[in-house]
Write an enzyme that holds these catalytic residues in place. Structure first.
Site, PDB file in Angstrom:
ATOM      1  N   TYR A   1      -4.851  17.033  -9.035  1.00 62.12           N
ATOM      2  CA  TYR A   1      -4.304  15.978 -10.223  1.00 62.12           C
ATOM      3  C   TYR A   1      -2.989  17.038 -10.576  1.00 62.12           C
ATOM      4  O   TYR A   1      -2.179  16.259 -10.392  1.00 62.12           O
ATOM      5  CB  TYR A   1      -4.911  14.839 -10.919  1.00 62.12           C
TER       6      TYR A   1
ATOM      7  N   ASP B   1       1.007  -1.404  -0.258  1.00 66.22           N
ATOM      8  CA  ASP B   1       0.167  -0.304  -0.597  1.00 66.22           C
ATOM      9  C   ASP B   1       1.071   0.971  -0.004  1.00 66.22           C
ATOM     10  O   ASP B   1       1.390   1.584   1.582  1.00 66.22           O
ATOM     11  CB  ASP B   1      -0.889  -0.382   1.153  1.00 66.22           C
TER      12      ASP B   1
END
Length: 260
Positions: free
Chosen positions: A166, A70
């Site tokens: 983003y 992760d």
């Protein structure tokens, strides 16, 4: 067939983040085809395990090693590098491919969405870069390579509001790659840093960004002939195959029909 210039990488180890699909999977496959050992990581590794089996069945000279990680968790990243160190000596090539987009605008987006993007697109990339460099340094590897899969959004801001934060994280990747190049030069090493910035690539990216409107996601890829993940993988192989004295700083690539 081994590409000219790739012989020196045979049997050496590359780490590819976000290798469960799209660009990451294509890059992992291409590297295995060139005879590298590849650690492909993602939060779920089912797809990577399938790809590893495909590569083995195809008789590719390299090996794909799935690893569950992760990237939003620093301890997970450090554990992965520790495992690579103990099982495979260390990382010679680090390809920071993993990325995340959330449809959180600047005026009404959620702080959690912003954090998710920043943690994966900026912090995880920086942690992997640091750990990869330290892995190379402790083994006196002077010809390693760190490649950041960036985006054309890291060079211009598109008009779609859902992509603005983003885009900010990808501008950060542009700055981080150039800063890394300068620091590597100051460290008097020949380790290279490269940024590859694709435009529209037909992956699951738009479907994750527009997860509540699959029709809009599909339309993203229908109006032009998009890049394929394999096109970006080809750029990675090109960069790695250049002679050690050649520094390819940034490749900007987009579909021929893409306007911006």
């Amino acid at each position: 067939m081994t590409r000219a210039g790739m012989e020196r990488w045979r049997d050496r180890l590359a780490l590819v983040t976000g290798a469960s699909g799209g660009i990451g999977a294509a890059v992992a496959r291409a590297l295995v085809q060139q005879g590298l050992k590849v650690v492909g990581c993602a939060r779920t590794v089912g797809n990577i395990e399938e790809l590893a089996a495909e590569c083995k069945s195809a008789g590719y000279p390299g090996t794909l090693i799935p690893y569950r990680c992760d990237l939003s968790n620093e301890e997970d990243i450090l554990s992965m590098f520790s495992a690579v160190r103990s099982q495979h000596s260390g990382v010679d090539i680090c390809i920071n491919n993993a990325g995340m987009a959330r449809p959180d605008t600047l005026l009404s987006g959620s702080t959690s969405g912003w954090k998710d993007m920043f943690n994966v697109n900026v912090l995880a990339l920086s942690i992997c870069t640091r750990e990869a460099y330290q892995s190379m340094k402790e083994r006196n590897i002077d010809d390693g390579h760190i490649i950041n899969i960036n985006s054309m959004c890291g060079h211009r801001v598109p008009p779609q509001s859902v992509i603005h934060f983003y885009s900010a994280t990808k501008y950060a990747v542009t700055a981080l790659t150039e800063g890394l190049r300068q620091e590597l030069l100051e460290a008097q090493t020949h380790i290279r840093a490269t940024c590859i910035s694709p435009g529209l690539v037909e992956t699951q990216f738009a479907f994750k960004l527009h997860d509540k409107d699959p029709g809009e996601a599909a339309a993203t890829y229908e109006h032009i002939k998009c890049l394929r993940p394999e096109d970006v993988a080809e750029a990675v192989i090109y960069v790695l195959s250049t002679p050690p004295h050649v520094q390819v700083g940034d490749i900007q690539m987009r579909p021929t029909e893409q306007v911006t």
